[in-house]
Design an enzyme around this catalytic site. Structure first.
Site, PDB file in Angstrom:
ATOM      1  CG  MET A 175      80.362  -8.136  60.228  1.00  0.00           C
ATOM      2  SD  MET A 175      78.746  -8.701  59.709  1.00  0.00           S
ATOM      3  CE  MET A 175      77.744  -7.474  60.542  1.00  0.00           C
ATOM      4  CG  HIS A 219      80.465 -15.215  54.402  1.00  0.00           C
ATOM      5  ND1 HIS A 219      80.588 -15.355  55.760  1.00  0.00           N
ATOM      6  CD2 HIS A 219      81.654 -15.574  53.883  1.00  0.00           C
ATOM      7  CE1 HIS A 219      81.797 -15.793  56.052  1.00  0.00           C
ATOM      8  NE2 HIS A 219      82.471 -15.936  54.930  1.00  0.00           N
ATOM      9  CG  MET A 224      87.572 -20.896  54.178  1.00  0.00           C
ATOM     10  SD  MET A 224      89.147 -21.233  54.943  1.00  0.00           S
ATOM     11  CE  MET A 224      89.220 -19.968  56.186  1.00  0.00           C
ATOM     12  N   GLY A 225      82.730 -21.155  54.923  1.00  0.00           N
ATOM     13  CA  GLY A 225      81.546 -21.407  55.739  1.00  0.00           C
ATOM     14  C   GLY A 225      81.478 -20.497  56.948  1.00  0.00           C
ATOM     15  CG  HIS A 230      80.071 -13.267  58.883  1.00  0.00           C
ATOM     16  ND1 HIS A 230      80.316 -12.288  57.954  1.00  0.00           N
ATOM     17  CD2 HIS A 230      81.262 -13.890  59.087  1.00  0.00           C
ATOM     18  CE1 HIS A 230      81.586 -12.295  57.630  1.00  0.00           C
ATOM     19  NE2 HIS A 230      82.194 -13.267  58.294  1.00  0.00           N
TER      20      HIS A 230
HETATM   21  O1  PAF Z   1      88.424 -15.960  52.246  1.00  0.00           O
HETATM   22  C1  PAF Z   1      88.187 -17.175  52.423  1.00  0.00           C
HETATM   23  O2  PAF Z   1      87.172 -17.553  53.021  1.00  0.00           O
HETATM   24  C2  PAF Z   1      89.161 -18.211  51.912  1.00  0.00           C
HETATM   25  O3  PAF Z   1      90.473 -17.761  52.008  1.00  0.00           O
HETATM   26  C3  PAF Z   1      88.847 -18.695  50.496  1.00  0.00           C
HETATM   27  C4  PAF Z   1      88.940 -17.576  49.471  1.00  0.00           C
HETATM   28  C5  PAF Z   1      87.449 -19.300  50.457  1.00  0.00           C
HETATM   29  C6  PAF Z   1      89.851 -19.781  50.075  1.00  0.00           C
HETATM   30  O4  PAF Z   1      89.826 -20.860  50.953  1.00  0.00           O
END
Ligand code: PAF
Length: 285
Positions: free
Chosen positions: A186, A37, A30-31, A34
């Site tokens: 995080m 990710h 979802m952007g 950090h």
């Molecule tokens: O974990 C997330 O960021 C969201 O739940 C996902 C898996 C991208 C689905 O929108």
């Protein structure tokens, strides 16, 4: 790195890579990226081939009183981080592209039972929103491998089940949780914590670690562990949604023979709802 906003452009790129015999690894996000990710991205890159990331704040997984509007959005920084991490394609659709039917409720993907327990009991419909958007993204990207953080352990279990039940030919990989030096997992939502709240937030990890260590060394009274963990968080001013020991496979309460367990907690602290978990292998007693 190429950035696309339309489903057709993702499909065209993926088709060209497939024709060249390349494998595709995918990290949906979802952007507001950090270090957590980035660890998913590094894992994706180890699977070789092409790497696609999506950035989409999915309205379907937010409840009416949740933070969809205020969820932190940092697309320019995210693009820089993805390019630096070696991403080949960033898919950043808008809501109209992902939910073209507009106000009409979309076809839903519902993973029963797992979706309504734990966080699902406090966020009704959340995991239907997650399962639906991930199924859509899987159909758009058609990756060989998709990576999800173990921090959202229930989400990972829901997605594994959804992918198995709907016969997606995709290997789902869980990536270990990345923590701040004081143990706090995080999360984009840590930004909601005021300074004093940030100082007590690591208590979640500390309480989970204590319970996990007791389980690993033979503690058998799960109710007592759960009660002690919840009390420790409440003593820090947190409003505890749950502190519980479950089996890893399906998040059901464990029976004595279950060895692969996970301790999960969710608690509200100020404006933030924090979730975390630790996996533990129970010793044979
Ligand atoms: O974990 C997330 O960021 C969201 O739940 C996902 C898996 C991208 C689905 O929108």
């Amino acid at each position: 790195m190429q950035t696309v906003t339309h489903i057709a452009d993702v499909r065209a790129r993926v088709l060209a890579w497939r024709r060249a015999g390349e494998r595709i690894a995918f990290v949906p996000t979802m952007g507001n990226l950090h270090a957590g990710h980035i660890s998913l991205i590094e894992l994706a890159r180890r699977h070789g081939g092409r790497f696609i990331a999506s950035i989409f704040v999915n309205p379907m997984q937010f409840g009416p009183n949740e933070d969809f509007t205020h969820y932190p959005r940092t697309p320019a920084r995210d693009a820089e981080m993805l390019a630096a991490a070696g991403c080949d394609l960033m898919f950043m659709p808008d809501v109209g592209e992902m939910y073209a039917q507009g106000a009409t409720p979309p076809t839903r993907v519902e993973v029963p039972e797992i979706s309504t327990m734990l966080c699902g009991a406090f966020r009704p419909g959340h995991f239907d929103g997650v399962a639906t958007v991930v199924a859509k993204l899987f159909n758009i990207v058609q990756p060989d491998v998709a990576i999800f953080g173990e921090k959202d352990f229930q989400q990972l279990v829901v997605i594994r089940r959804m992918a198995a039940d709907l016969c997606f030919p995709i290997t789902i990989i869980g990536a270990p949780t990345v923590r701040e030096p004081d143990g706090l997992a995080m999360s984009s939502r840590n930004q909601y914590l005021a300074e004093a709240e940030r100082a007590v937030a690591p208590a979640i990890h500390a309480a989970l670690a204590e319970a996990a260590s007791a389980l690993a060394t033979g503690a058998a009274d799960l109710a007592a562990l759960e009660h002690a963990g919840a009390a420790r968080l409440a003593a820090q001013g947190m409003q505890v949604d749950y502190f519980t020991v479950r089996r890893r496979l399906d998040l059901e309460p464990p029976v004595p023979a279950d060895r692969e367990l996970v301790v999960l907690a969710a608690a509200r602290l100020g404006k933030a709802r924090l979730i975390d978990n630790l996996q533990v292998d129970r010793s044979a007693t």
